[in-house]
Design a protein around this motif. Sequence first.
Motif, PDB file in Angstrom:
ATOM      1  N   GLU A 274       0.828  -1.204   0.000  1.00  0.00           N
ATOM      2  CA  GLU A 274       0.000   0.000   0.000  1.00  0.00           C
ATOM      3  C   GLU A 274       0.867   1.261   0.000  1.00  0.00           C
ATOM      4  O   GLU A 274       0.598   2.218  -0.733  1.00  0.00           O
ATOM      5  CB  GLU A 274      -0.926  -0.001   1.216  1.00  0.00           C
ATOM      6  CG  GLU A 274      -1.865   1.190   1.278  1.00  0.00           C
ATOM      7  CD  GLU A 274      -2.862   1.107   2.430  1.00  0.00           C
ATOM      8  OE1 GLU A 274      -3.723   1.998   2.535  1.00  0.00           O
ATOM      9  OE2 GLU A 274      -2.768   0.130   3.220  1.00  0.00           O
ATOM     10  N   ALA A 275       1.926   1.252   0.820  1.00  0.00           N
ATOM     11  CA  ALA A 275       2.810   2.416   0.892  1.00  0.00           C
ATOM     12  C   ALA A 275       3.518   2.649  -0.435  1.00  0.00           C
ATOM     13  O   ALA A 275       3.695   3.800  -0.864  1.00  0.00           O
ATOM     14  CB  ALA A 275       3.833   2.234   2.015  1.00  0.00           C
ATOM     15  N   GLU A 276       3.927   1.584  -1.091  1.00  0.00           N
ATOM     16  CA  GLU A 276       4.600   1.723  -2.390  1.00  0.00           C
ATOM     17  C   GLU A 276       3.642   2.276  -3.443  1.00  0.00           C
ATOM     18  O   GLU A 276       4.035   3.108  -4.266  1.00  0.00           O
ATOM     19  CB  GLU A 276       5.162   0.378  -2.831  1.00  0.00           C
ATOM     20  CG  GLU A 276       6.359  -0.092  -2.015  1.00  0.00           C
ATOM     21  CD  GLU A 276       6.778  -1.515  -2.352  1.00  0.00           C
ATOM     22  OE1 GLU A 276       7.923  -1.879  -2.026  1.00  0.00           O
ATOM     23  OE2 GLU A 276       5.961  -2.265  -2.928  1.00  0.00           O
ATOM     24  N   ILE A 277       2.406   1.800  -3.417  1.00  0.00           N
ATOM     25  CA  ILE A 277       1.404   2.309  -4.369  1.00  0.00           C
ATOM     26  C   ILE A 277       1.181   3.801  -4.143  1.00  0.00           C
ATOM     27  O   ILE A 277       1.124   4.600  -5.101  1.00  0.00           O
ATOM     28  CB  ILE A 277       0.079   1.538  -4.222  1.00  0.00           C
ATOM     29  CG1 ILE A 277       0.237   0.071  -4.659  1.00  0.00           C
ATOM     30  CG2 ILE A 277      -1.040   2.230  -5.000  1.00  0.00           C
ATOM     31  CD1 ILE A 277       0.251  -0.145  -6.137  1.00  0.00           C
ATOM     32  N   GLU A 278       1.036   4.204  -2.898  1.00  0.00           N
ATOM     33  CA  GLU A 278       0.778   5.610  -2.596  1.00  0.00           C
ATOM     34  C   GLU A 278       1.958   6.488  -3.017  1.00  0.00           C
ATOM     35  O   GLU A 278       1.770   7.581  -3.578  1.00  0.00           O
ATOM     36  CB  GLU A 278       0.491   5.770  -1.103  1.00  0.00           C
ATOM     37  CG  GLU A 278      -0.857   5.161  -0.700  1.00  0.00           C
ATOM     38  CD  GLU A 278      -1.082   5.154   0.797  1.00  0.00           C
ATOM     39  OE1 GLU A 278      -0.123   5.473   1.549  1.00  0.00           O
ATOM     40  OE2 GLU A 278      -2.211   4.844   1.230  1.00  0.00           O
ATOM     41  N   ALA A 279       3.183   6.036  -2.762  1.00  0.00           N
ATOM     42  CA  ALA A 279       4.360   6.796  -3.176  1.00  0.00           C
ATOM     43  C   ALA A 279       4.449   6.871  -4.699  1.00  0.00           C
ATOM     44  O   ALA A 279       4.867   7.896  -5.264  1.00  0.00           O
ATOM     45  CB  ALA A 279       5.628   6.165  -2.599  1.00  0.00           C
ATOM     46  N   TRP A 280       4.047   5.787  -5.369  1.00  0.00           N
ATOM     47  CA  TRP A 280       4.055   5.751  -6.834  1.00  0.00           C
ATOM     48  C   TRP A 280       3.109   6.808  -7.403  1.00  0.00           C
ATOM     49  O   TRP A 280       3.436   7.498  -8.371  1.00  0.00           O
ATOM     50  CB  TRP A 280       3.638   4.358  -7.304  1.00  0.00           C
ATOM     51  CG  TRP A 280       4.031   4.031  -8.713  1.00  0.00           C
ATOM     52  CD1 TRP A 280       3.344   4.300  -9.853  1.00  0.00           C
ATOM     53  CD2 TRP A 280       5.230   3.360  -9.110  1.00  0.00           C
ATOM     54  NE1 TRP A 280       4.033   3.840 -10.937  1.00  0.00           N
ATOM     55  CE2 TRP A 280       5.195   3.250 -10.523  1.00  0.00           C
ATOM     56  CE3 TRP A 280       6.327   2.836  -8.428  1.00  0.00           C
ATOM     57  CZ2 TRP A 280       6.204   2.640 -11.263  1.00  0.00           C
ATOM     58  CZ3 TRP A 280       7.336   2.224  -9.152  1.00  0.00           C
ATOM     59  CH2 TRP A 280       7.278   2.135 -10.549  1.00  0.00           C
ATOM     60  N   ILE A 281       1.964   6.933  -6.789  1.00  0.00           N
ATOM     61  CA  ILE A 281       0.974   7.914  -7.255  1.00  0.00           C
ATOM     62  C   ILE A 281       1.491   9.336  -7.062  1.00  0.00           C
ATOM     63  O   ILE A 281       1.328  10.194  -7.938  1.00  0.00           O
ATOM     64  CB  ILE A 281      -0.364   7.688  -6.529  1.00  0.00           C
ATOM     65  CG1 ILE A 281      -0.982   6.364  -6.981  1.00  0.00           C
ATOM     66  CG2 ILE A 281      -1.334   8.853  -6.779  1.00  0.00           C
ATOM     67  CD1 ILE A 281      -2.100   5.870  -6.112  1.00  0.00           C
ATOM     68  N   ASP A 336      11.286   8.221  -9.588  1.00  0.00           N
ATOM     69  CA  ASP A 336      11.800   7.474  -8.436  1.00  0.00           C
ATOM     70  C   ASP A 336      10.951   7.797  -7.213  1.00  0.00           C
ATOM     71  O   ASP A 336      11.180   8.797  -6.531  1.00  0.00           O
ATOM     72  CB  ASP A 336      13.262   7.845  -8.183  1.00  0.00           C
ATOM     73  CG  ASP A 336      13.879   7.013  -7.062  1.00  0.00           C
ATOM     74  OD1 ASP A 336      13.156   6.177  -6.465  1.00  0.00           O
ATOM     75  OD2 ASP A 336      15.069   7.211  -6.781  1.00  0.00           O
ATOM     76  N   PRO A 337       9.944   6.971  -6.926  1.00  0.00           N
ATOM     77  CA  PRO A 337       9.055   7.245  -5.789  1.00  0.00           C
ATOM     78  C   PRO A 337       9.768   7.297  -4.446  1.00  0.00           C
ATOM     79  O   PRO A 337       9.244   7.887  -3.498  1.00  0.00           O
ATOM     80  CB  PRO A 337       8.060   6.080  -5.835  1.00  0.00           C
ATOM     81  CG  PRO A 337       8.089   5.614  -7.255  1.00  0.00           C
ATOM     82  CD  PRO A 337       9.503   5.794  -7.695  1.00  0.00           C
ATOM     83  N   SER A 338      10.942   6.720  -4.338  1.00  0.00           N
ATOM     84  CA  SER A 338      11.630   6.687  -3.048  1.00  0.00           C
ATOM     85  C   SER A 338      12.170   8.048  -2.640  1.00  0.00           C
ATOM     86  O   SER A 338      12.467   8.275  -1.465  1.00  0.00           O
ATOM     87  CB  SER A 338      12.781   5.679  -3.096  1.00  0.00           C
ATOM     88  OG  SER A 338      13.814   6.116  -3.969  1.00  0.00           O
ATOM     89  N   THR A 339      12.289   8.984  -3.584  1.00  0.00           N
ATOM     90  CA  THR A 339      12.877  10.289  -3.270  1.00  0.00           C
ATOM     91  C   THR A 339      11.879  11.250  -2.639  1.00  0.00           C
ATOM     92  O   THR A 339      12.277  12.195  -1.956  1.00  0.00           O
ATOM     93  CB  THR A 339      13.452  10.939  -4.537  1.00  0.00           C
ATOM     94  OG1 THR A 339      12.416  11.034  -5.535  1.00  0.00           O
ATOM     95  CG2 THR A 339      14.602  10.100  -5.093  1.00  0.00           C
ATOM     96  N   ALA A 340      10.592  11.046  -2.875  1.00  0.00           N
ATOM     97  CA  ALA A 340       9.534  11.901  -2.298  1.00  0.00           C
ATOM     98  C   ALA A 340       9.867  13.378  -2.483  1.00  0.00           C
ATOM     99  O   ALA A 340       9.946  14.160  -1.537  1.00  0.00           O
ATOM    100  CB  ALA A 340       9.338  11.578  -0.815  1.00  0.00           C
ATOM    101  N   LEU A 341      10.043  13.796  -3.744  1.00  0.00           N
ATOM    102  CA  LEU A 341      10.478  15.153  -4.043  1.00  0.00           C
ATOM    103  C   LEU A 341       9.367  16.192  -3.898  1.00  0.00           C
ATOM    104  O   LEU A 341       9.627  17.376  -3.772  1.00  0.00           O
ATOM    105  CB  LEU A 341      11.056  15.209  -5.465  1.00  0.00           C
ATOM    106  CG  LEU A 341      12.338  14.392  -5.681  1.00  0.00           C
ATOM    107  CD1 LEU A 341      12.752  14.442  -7.147  1.00  0.00           C
ATOM    108  CD2 LEU A 341      13.453  14.908  -4.793  1.00  0.00           C
TER     109      LEU A 341
END
Length: 409
Positions: A274-281, A336-341
Amino acid sequence: MNVDDSLDAPLVDMPINPAPGDCMPTMLAAGRVAPIVKIKYYDGTAWDVCDMDLARSVLADRRLSKDIALTPDWMRVPGEFTGSQPSAEVARAMVMSDGPEHTRIRNLHARIFTPRNTETWATGLAPLAEELLDGLAAEAAAGDGEVNLVEGYTHPIPRGSICKMIGLPPGMHAELKRVTDDIIYSPDLAVRGRGIGALVAAVTGWANDPSPLQEGVMTALLDAVDGEAAVTINEVVTWTVGLVMAGYESTASLIASAMLEALRKPAGQRPGSEAEIEAWIEETLRVHPPFPHATWRFATEDLDLGGHLIPKGAAVQINVAAVNRCPHGELADDFDPSTALGHLSFGVGRHYCLGAPLARLEAKIALTAFLSRYPNARLSDTTDVSWESGWLTRRISVLPVVLAGVGSP
């Protein structure tokens, strides 16, 4: 800096009318010219803000008003978005109002766009997604194995949601799609103008006789006509038309772009939790803002913005496509969803999008359902991804996918 010492912003080319193709490279190129540029817009000039810090200033600066009454005459082009707004004397929409009127309209909408209602409107979307995925499997089995996710999946989900939210019975869904496609993406201003007229006429008919409607936003607004909020029928019509235009198309674009980025990755690198999906969006909203430009603002006086002169009466927009990437250097173009820019795709402050939670939820449901059913789906090797775009809107028109994996034919 004193206004008298301000620089004149450089003039750049920018696509105005929607057309086949992707406007993103042009939008980003404008952002590399200067923090603020000028665009020839029909018979006038628009100022385009391309810098994140300046964009935040614009969003907070009350000298840049969204009052529709300030729209210059040259912008009132039949079929063009701002020109499609009624005059201030007829009705003001939330997106094109400021001051007490904006507060009144926003407070009324906030009572409707509650977390509880958001969950209610989203009820049924997960089963709808599964039904659509069944349809994709049948289509793939009957043909060559390739499907267009736009037609079969990414657009029907938010269309079903907006229809339920407004209260439109299923029989009206197809007509809504046809009219909105004409309004947003026809390159012909006359066709767009007729589409706007048809949509306004339909909504006016429902306002005068709501018997075909199911319970939803429109019936709630109609209930407020004789209430304390002093809502008028013209306002109900204007606000409902705005909800259709903003709520359906933007979310459909978001879902398709999120799907495209997922399908570009190997199966093992796609979001699962769920967290990965939300970050992807969120990263999709940054890299692929459905509306590459924010809605208009108008300078109520001469002002200096980032060393550039914005003259009184100027029409100003934020180049969201460029702004979302400008502060991040070499990371700007990476997905890159991991960066949360972070991004400004929903705006900030008093004009922040009230529908943002619903759009995020719809995208989350759509992406989760597809990747769960077809974890090994891939982009077509023979058909290209196609885009339609212009000054205000951008979407994928063809997303060709070969289904594979669990549940595929």
